[in-house]
Design a protein around this motif. Structure first.
Motif, mmCIF file in Angstrom:
data_model
loop_
_atom_site.group_PDB
_atom_site.id
_atom_site.type_symbol
_atom_site.label_atom_id
_atom_site.label_comp_id
_atom_site.label_asym_id
_atom_site.label_seq_id
_atom_site.Cartn_x
_atom_site.Cartn_y
_atom_site.Cartn_z
ATOM 1 N N UNK A 67 -17.815 -15.649 -44.692
ATOM 2 C CA UNK A 67 -18.417 -16.863 -45.233
ATOM 3 C C UNK A 67 -17.351 -17.955 -45.181
ATOM 4 N N UNK A 68 -17.718 -19.092 -44.572
ATOM 5 C CA UNK A 68 -16.761 -20.160 -44.339
ATOM 6 C C UNK A 68 -17.274 -21.483 -44.882
ATOM 7 N N UNK A 69 -16.357 -22.293 -45.377
ATOM 8 C CA UNK A 69 -16.691 -23.655 -45.781
ATOM 9 C C UNK A 69 -16.911 -24.482 -44.525
ATOM 10 N N UNK A 70 -17.991 -25.284 -44.530
ATOM 11 C CA UNK A 70 -18.295 -26.156 -43.385
ATOM 12 C C UNK A 70 -18.169 -27.622 -43.750
ATOM 13 N N UNK A 71 -17.596 -27.912 -44.932
ATOM 14 C CA UNK A 71 -17.428 -29.298 -45.357
ATOM 15 C C UNK A 71 -18.263 -29.602 -46.585
ATOM 16 N N UNK A 72 -18.478 -30.893 -46.812
ATOM 17 C CA UNK A 72 -19.189 -31.337 -48.010
ATOM 18 C C UNK A 72 -20.332 -32.259 -47.624
ATOM 19 N N UNK A 73 -21.411 -32.201 -48.385
ATOM 20 C CA UNK A 73 -22.540 -33.125 -48.229
ATOM 21 C C UNK A 73 -23.247 -33.218 -49.573
ATOM 22 N N UNK A 74 -23.677 -34.413 -49.918
ATOM 23 C CA UNK A 74 -24.394 -34.655 -51.170
ATOM 24 C C UNK A 74 -23.622 -34.105 -52.372
#
Length: 140
Positions: A67-74
């Motif tokens: 499981x990987x972080x793909x960035x931020x949104x909202x």
């Protein structure tokens, strides 16, 4: 004498991918010892993505599912399941390619490149892509 292939899967699966699919992948990647109870043994005959410690590819076979972080949104962090595997398959194992593609395709997060296969001595790979819950093109 049989042909040998380098087979690579590389894609992100949605964070909401069902646990049954993730467990099936973990079994195929040799991350869990037992075949999941709901996995059809006739269709999923052996762990096809398990890295061979004595593999013949330069640098060896490789398998990862995390499981990987793909960035931020909202205002929240976005996650996906990152899959990468690279294996050395015999020609009589190439039918298993469809088994894995069928398992992955409905859950791939982004359309596009999903990996490739190539005969050991070929310089041009056959690329496969994911889009709208399916995959293509395949010319085995």
């Amino acid at each position: 004498m049989s042909l040998h292939f380098e087979v690579v899967f590389t894609c992100f699966l949605r964070d909401s991918t069902p646990d049954t699919v993730l467990e099936a992948l973990r079994w195929h990647l040799d991350m869990v010892p037992e075949r999941p109870s709901g996995l059809n043994a006739d269709e999923h005959t052996f762990p096809v993505l398990a890295p061979d410690p004595d593999g013949r590819l330069p640098g060896g076979d490789f398998a990862s599912l995390r499981r990987q972080s793909r960035g931020f949104a909202a205002g929240r962090e976005l996650y996906s399941w990152g899959l990468f595997s690279r294996n050395y398959w015999k020609d009589d194992e190439m039918g298993e390619l469809v088994t894995i593609l069928d398992l992955l395709a409905p859950y791939v997060e982004e359309p596009g490149y999903g990996g490739y296969f190539r005969e050991q001595y070929d310089s041009e790979p056959t690329v496969f892509t994911f889009e709208n819950g399916t995959y293509g093109p395949l010319k085995l």
